[in-house]
Design an enzyme around this catalytic site. Structure first.
Site, mmCIF file in Angstrom:
data_model
loop_
_atom_site.group_PDB
_atom_site.id
_atom_site.type_symbol
_atom_site.label_atom_id
_atom_site.label_comp_id
_atom_site.label_asym_id
_atom_site.label_seq_id
_atom_site.Cartn_x
_atom_site.Cartn_y
_atom_site.Cartn_z
ATOM 1 N N GLU A 1 -1.027 0.991 -5.645
ATOM 2 C CA GLU A 1 -1.129 2.341 -6.182
ATOM 3 C C GLU A 1 -0.052 2.605 -7.238
ATOM 4 O O GLU A 1 -0.274 3.385 -8.168
ATOM 5 C CB GLU A 1 -0.985 3.376 -5.061
ATOM 6 C CG GLU A 1 -2.249 3.588 -4.219
ATOM 7 C CD GLU A 1 -2.363 2.663 -3.021
ATOM 8 O OE1 GLU A 1 -1.558 1.712 -2.903
ATOM 9 O OE2 GLU A 1 -3.290 2.874 -2.205
ATOM 10 N N TYR B 1 0.178 10.268 4.082
ATOM 11 C CA TYR B 1 -0.287 10.566 5.433
ATOM 12 C C TYR B 1 0.738 11.495 6.078
ATOM 13 O O TYR B 1 1.926 11.177 6.112
ATOM 14 C CB TYR B 1 -0.403 9.300 6.283
ATOM 15 C CG TYR B 1 -1.004 8.086 5.577
ATOM 16 C CD1 TYR B 1 -2.361 8.030 5.275
ATOM 17 C CD2 TYR B 1 -0.204 6.995 5.236
ATOM 18 C CE1 TYR B 1 -2.908 6.907 4.649
ATOM 19 C CE2 TYR B 1 -0.739 5.873 4.625
ATOM 20 C CZ TYR B 1 -2.087 5.830 4.328
ATOM 21 O OH TYR B 1 -2.610 4.717 3.705
ATOM 22 N N ARG B 2 0.264 12.618 6.595
ATOM 23 C CA ARG B 2 1.200 13.597 7.169
ATOM 24 C C ARG B 2 1.980 12.991 8.337
ATOM 25 O O ARG B 2 1.492 12.088 9.028
ATOM 26 C CB ARG B 2 0.440 14.829 7.648
ATOM 27 C CG ARG B 2 -0.347 14.564 8.906
ATOM 28 C CD ARG B 2 -1.053 15.816 9.368
ATOM 29 N NE ARG B 2 -1.638 15.632 10.673
ATOM 30 C CZ ARG B 2 -2.902 15.906 10.960
ATOM 31 N NH1 ARG B 2 -3.724 16.385 10.033
ATOM 32 N NH2 ARG B 2 -3.352 15.728 12.179
ATOM 33 N N TRP C 1 -2.250 7.911 10.440
ATOM 34 C CA TRP C 1 -3.093 6.944 9.739
ATOM 35 C C TRP C 1 -4.518 7.115 10.212
ATOM 36 O O TRP C 1 -4.877 6.616 11.297
ATOM 37 C CB TRP C 1 -2.620 5.517 10.067
ATOM 38 C CG TRP C 1 -1.440 5.050 9.282
ATOM 39 C CD1 TRP C 1 -1.147 5.340 7.990
ATOM 40 C CD2 TRP C 1 -0.409 4.143 9.726
ATOM 41 N NE1 TRP C 1 0.004 4.687 7.596
ATOM 42 C CE2 TRP C 1 0.468 3.947 8.641
ATOM 43 C CE3 TRP C 1 -0.158 3.483 10.931
ATOM 44 C CZ2 TRP C 1 1.588 3.124 8.725
ATOM 45 C CZ3 TRP C 1 0.960 2.669 11.012
ATOM 46 C CH2 TRP C 1 1.828 2.491 9.924
ATOM 47 N N ASP D 1 -5.315 22.168 8.850
ATOM 48 C CA ASP D 1 -5.637 21.145 7.863
ATOM 49 C C ASP D 1 -6.346 21.693 6.635
ATOM 50 O O ASP D 1 -6.635 22.876 6.542
ATOM 51 C CB ASP D 1 -6.476 20.053 8.543
ATOM 52 C CG ASP D 1 -5.931 18.680 8.206
ATOM 53 O OD1 ASP D 1 -5.703 18.426 7.013
ATOM 54 O OD2 ASP D 1 -5.725 17.888 9.142
ATOM 55 N N ASN E 1 0.842 -1.196 0.000
ATOM 56 C CA ASN E 1 0.000 0.000 0.000
ATOM 57 C C ASN E 1 0.874 1.242 0.000
ATOM 58 O O ASN E 1 1.947 1.266 0.609
ATOM 59 C CB ASN E 1 -0.915 0.051 1.230
ATOM 60 C CG ASN E 1 -1.921 1.184 1.098
ATOM 61 O OD1 ASN E 1 -2.780 1.140 0.216
ATOM 62 N ND2 ASN E 1 -1.785 2.206 1.915
HETATM 63 C C1 LIG Z 1 -1.532 16.686 1.174
HETATM 64 C C2 LIG Z 1 -2.331 15.531 1.688
HETATM 65 C C3 LIG Z 1 -2.216 15.135 3.015
HETATM 66 C C4 LIG Z 1 -2.938 14.058 3.507
HETATM 67 N N1 LIG Z 1 -2.792 13.704 4.803
HETATM 68 C C5 LIG Z 1 -3.446 12.614 5.276
HETATM 69 C C6 LIG Z 1 -3.238 12.197 6.613
HETATM 70 O O1 LIG Z 1 -2.502 12.816 7.378
HETATM 71 N N2 LIG Z 1 -3.874 11.067 7.037
HETATM 72 C C7 LIG Z 1 -4.702 10.352 6.223
HETATM 73 O O2 LIG Z 1 -5.226 9.326 6.652
HETATM 74 N N3 LIG Z 1 -4.946 10.752 4.945
HETATM 75 C C8 LIG Z 1 -4.324 11.860 4.456
HETATM 76 N N4 LIG Z 1 -4.523 12.262 3.171
HETATM 77 C C9 LIG Z 1 -5.484 11.528 2.327
HETATM 78 C C10 LIG Z 1 -4.909 10.217 1.834
HETATM 79 O O3 LIG Z 1 -3.676 10.420 1.203
HETATM 80 C C11 LIG Z 1 -5.866 9.537 0.860
HETATM 81 O O4 LIG Z 1 -7.073 9.304 1.530
HETATM 82 C C12 LIG Z 1 -5.309 8.245 0.309
HETATM 83 O O5 LIG Z 1 -6.158 7.738 -0.703
HETATM 84 C C13 LIG Z 1 -5.114 7.212 1.379
HETATM 85 O O6 LIG Z 1 -4.564 6.038 0.824
HETATM 86 P P1 LIG Z 1 -5.078 4.606 1.297
HETATM 87 O O7 LIG Z 1 -6.481 4.494 0.757
HETATM 88 O O8 LIG Z 1 -4.131 3.647 0.656
HETATM 89 O O9 LIG Z 1 -5.042 4.581 2.769
HETATM 90 C C14 LIG Z 1 -3.811 13.358 2.654
HETATM 91 C C15 LIG Z 1 -3.933 13.743 1.324
HETATM 92 C C16 LIG Z 1 -3.215 14.821 0.841
HETATM 93 C C17 LIG Z 1 -3.375 15.222 -0.597
HETATM 94 MN MN LIG Z 2 -4.435 2.017 -0.645
#
Ligand SMILES: Cc1cc2nc3c(=O)[nH]c(=O)nc-3n(C[C@H](O)[C@H](O)[C@H](O)COP(=O)(O)O)c2cc1C
Ligand SMILES: [Mn+2]
Length: 488
Positions: free
Chosen positions: A234, A172-173, A186, A283, A168
Site C-alpha cells: 500500500e 483496523y480499529r 482484523w 460503526d 501489508n
Molecule cells: C476509519 C476506518 C476504520 C476501519 N476499521 C476497520 C476495522 O476495524 N477492521 C477492518 O477489517 N477494516 C476496517 N476498515 C476497512 C479497511 O481499512 C479496508 O478494508 C482496508 O482496505 C483493509 O486493508 P487490507 O485489504 O490490506 O486488509 C476501516 C476503514 C476506515 C476508513
Molecule cells: Mn492489503
C-alpha cells in the site's frame, strides 16, 4: 512537493481557512465525537483539539472530511486528475511494437521512483519508550455511548506476510484494553487476518510482529484504507498518490518498517493463540457492531515525536469523514475497474449506502444478460465482493444523481424478472446477515430490456422536449416573468 508530514498538511489547512483550533478543554470520551459529528455534517473544517481532557497531546479529527480538503490532501483541483494519472499508468498495458515499448519505459521508471525508500532515521523515533508508557497518555476516543471502550480509529497497521515477506498496511480499529494492550479488529477477509491465519498455521503458539503508525502526511495515512490486492504494498500506492516515495524507518524492536514522518508508532506483537472479546463499537453503518472474538495486540515499545499529534477519525451515522475517503477511493480506482470491464461507464456509492450496501453502475450494454455479467464481476472484484445491492443502469443514467437513479431504475424493472440473488461473503459489519460474514446479495438489472432477453414489447422513449420549442421559449422566458423560487 508532497506534504512532509501531518503538521505540514495542517499548516496548509490553516492557511486556506480549513483548520479550526479548539483551545477549550474537551473530553475525548464522547465530547470530541459530538463536536466532530456536528462539524462534518455542517461541511465544516478540520479540527485540532489542543487540550483534550486527561492528555497532554493534541488530537486531530475531520482531517479530510470534505471534498475541498480531500483535493488539498491529494494536491489536485479535482479527483479526476488523480483518476487520469491512474488511467495513464494503466494505459501502458501490453504495448504493441518496439516503439511503444520504448515509450513505456519512462512511465515504468516513474512508477519505480514511487517505491518506498528505507531511511536510517525519522522524526517518529525522536522519543523511544520501552517502559513506563501508557496508551492512556494519548487522547484516544471513546466515540459513542455504548462503545466497549476507547478505540484507536485511524491506525496504519503493518504486518508482513509470513509466507512471502510482503508488507501489508491496513486501517483496523483497535480497542484499548489497558496501558499496553489493544484488540486487533482484523475482519476475516482482510489481509491482516490472512497474515494472522497463515502465521498461526505455521506455529499456533507463536507470535506475529505488528507495528502501528498513527498520523503522517495524508496520502500516507490513506495507505491503510486503500483496497489493493494482497502482497501489493500500500505504501507504493501512497507514493504514487503523493508523487514522492514514502520514507520508512526500521522499527526499534520488531522487524518491520514504519513511515519516518509518523507522529506516533506502537511496536509489538500479536500472540497467535490468544483471542479476546472486542466491541461493541458505534460503526460506520450508523449502528453498533456487537462483541466478537479478535486477536490481541501487545505493545512493547512506543516511539513518537517530541510533541506528537494524535490523528483520529470518527465513524457513525452517515455522512462522516470516511465517506469522503471512500469517495476518493471510488474515483481513483474507477479507471482500474474500467480497464478490466470497459463497458463500465460510471459508478456511484451514495453516502447512505455506507459503501458495502449499495453500488450503482452505469454500463454500455451490448449483449443480452450484460447487466448480470457486471454484477457477478463486481462481486468478484476485491472488497467490492461485499456489495449488498448492485443496481445496473444504462449509460444514459447519471449515477451520481440518486434521484434520477431512483426514478429511472424503478421504472425499468419487473422485479421478479430483474432481481438476482446470490450467496457469498458479506461484510463483517452487516448485522442483518443470517450469519456473520456470510449472507445474500442482490443485483438489480435496471437496464432497458431487449427482445433477446425475453422482453416482448417496445421499450418506450424518455420524454424530452424538442430543441426548437425549447429555444422559442428560452427567447421569451424572461418576458413572461414567471416567478420560480426553486423551493417547494
Ligand atoms: C476509519 C476506518 C476504520 C476501519 N476499521 C476497520 C476495522 O476495524 N477492521 C477492518 O477489517 N477494516 C476496517 N476498515 C476497512 C479497511 O481499512 C479496508 O478494508 C482496508 O482496505 C483493509 O486493508 P487490507 O485489504 O490490506 O486488509 C476501516 C476503514 C476506515 C476508513
Ligand atoms: Mn492489503
Amino acid at each position: 512537493m508532497a506534504y512532509r508530514d501531518l503538521r505540514d498538511f495542517l499548516r496548509k489547512l490553516d492557511k486556506t481557512g480549513e483548520l479550526k483550533r479548539i483551545s477549550a478543554e474537551i473530553d475525548p470520551i464522547l465530547e470530541i465525537t459530538e463536536i466532530t459529528d456536528r462539524t462534518v455534517k455542517a461541511h465544516g473544517s478540520a479540527l485540532l483539539f489542543e487540550r483534550p481532557k486527561g492528555s497532554r497531546i493534541a488530537a486531530v479529527t475531520n482531517l479530510v472530511g470534505s471534498g475541498r480538503r480531500m483535493n488539498l490532501a491529494l494536491e489536485v483541483d479535482s479527483l479526476d486528475e488523480v483518476a487520469a494519472r491512474v488511467h495513464s499508468f494503466l494505459d501502458m498495458q501490453s504495448p504493441q511494437g518496439l516503439l511503444e515499448k520504448v515509450k513505456m519505459l519512462p512511465k515504468i521508471a516513474k512508477l519505480g521512483s514511487f517505491f518506498p525508500k528505507i531511511v536510517r532515521s525519522g522524526d517518529c523515533q525522536e522519543v523511544v519508550r520501552t517502559e513506563g508508557f501508557s496508551l492512556f497518555d494519548f487522547p484516544i476516543l471513546q466515540c459513542w455511548p455504548q462503545d466497549g471502550g476507547r478505540y484507536i480509529t485511524w491506525p496504519m497497521v503493518i504486518t508482513k506476510n509470513p509466507e512471502t515477506g510482503k508488507r501489508n498496511v491496513g486501517c483496523y480499529r483497535m480497542q484499548v484494553f489497558d496501558e499496553r494492550t489493544t484488540a486487533m479488529h482484523w475482519q476475516t477477509q482482510k489481509h491482516g487476518a490472512e497474515h494472522f491465519r497463515s502465521a498461526r498455521a505455521k506455529n499456533p503458539k507463536g507470535m506475529l510482529d505488528v507495528a502501528v503508525a498513527i498520523g503522517a502526511d495524508p496520502a500516507t495515512c490513506f495507505a491503510g484504507i486503500l483496497p489493493v490486492p494482497p502482497d501489493l504494498d500500500e505504501f507504493l500506492f501512497s507514493g504514487f498518490l503523493r508523487r514522492e516515495p514514502v520514507e520508512l524507518v526500521p522499527c526499534k524492536t520488531v522487524d518491520l518498517e514504519v513511515p519516518a514522518n509518523a507522529e506516533i508508532v506502537l511496536e509489538g506483537y500479536v500472540e497467535l493463540g490468544e483471542l479476546r472479546t472486542e466491541g461493541p463499537f458505534g460503526d460506520h453503518t450508523g449502528f453498533y457492531s456487537l462483541e466478537g472474538q479478535y486477536p490481541v495486540f501487545h505493545v512493547q515499545c512506543i516511539t513518537h515525536r517530541k510533541d506528537p499529534l494524535y490523528l483520529t477519525t470518527i465513524v457513525g451515522p452517515p455522512p462522516q469523514e470516511d465517506y469522503f475517503i471512500g469517495h476518493a477511493i471510488e474515483r481513483i480506482f474507477l479507471p482500474v475497474m474500467k480497464m478490466q470491464y470497459p463497458e463500465i461507464v460510471d459508478v456511484a456509492m451514495p453516502a447512505e449506502g455506507i459503501f458495502q450496501n449499495l453500488m450503482i453502475v452505469a454500463i454500455k450494454k451490448s449483449y443480452p444478460g450484460h447487466a448480470r455479467k457486471i454484477m457477478n464481476a463486481i462481486w468478484s472484484l476485491g472488497q467490492a465482493m461485499f456489495t449488498k445491492v448492485i443496481v445496473v443502469v444504462d449509460q444514459d443514467v447519471n449515477v451520481q444523481d440518486s434521484r434520477e437513479v431512483l426514478w429511472k431504475a424503478l421504472c425499468a424493472i419487473d422485479p421478479e424478472r430483474d432481481i438476482q440473488f446470490v450467496l457469498g461473503p458479506v461484510d463483517t459489519l452487516d448485522h442483518a446477515a443470517r450469519r456473520q460474514d456470510f449472507g445474500s446479495k442482490m443485483g438489480v438489472d435496471a437496464t432497458r430490456k431487449w427482445p433477446e432477453e425475453g422482453y416482448a414489447g417496445r421499450w418506450p422513449d424518455e420524454i424530452k422536449m424538442d430543441h426548437a420549442t425549447k429555444s422559442r421559449i428560452d427567447a421569451i422566458w424572461r418576458q413572461l416573468k414567471i416567478e420560480t423560487t426553486g423551493q417547494t
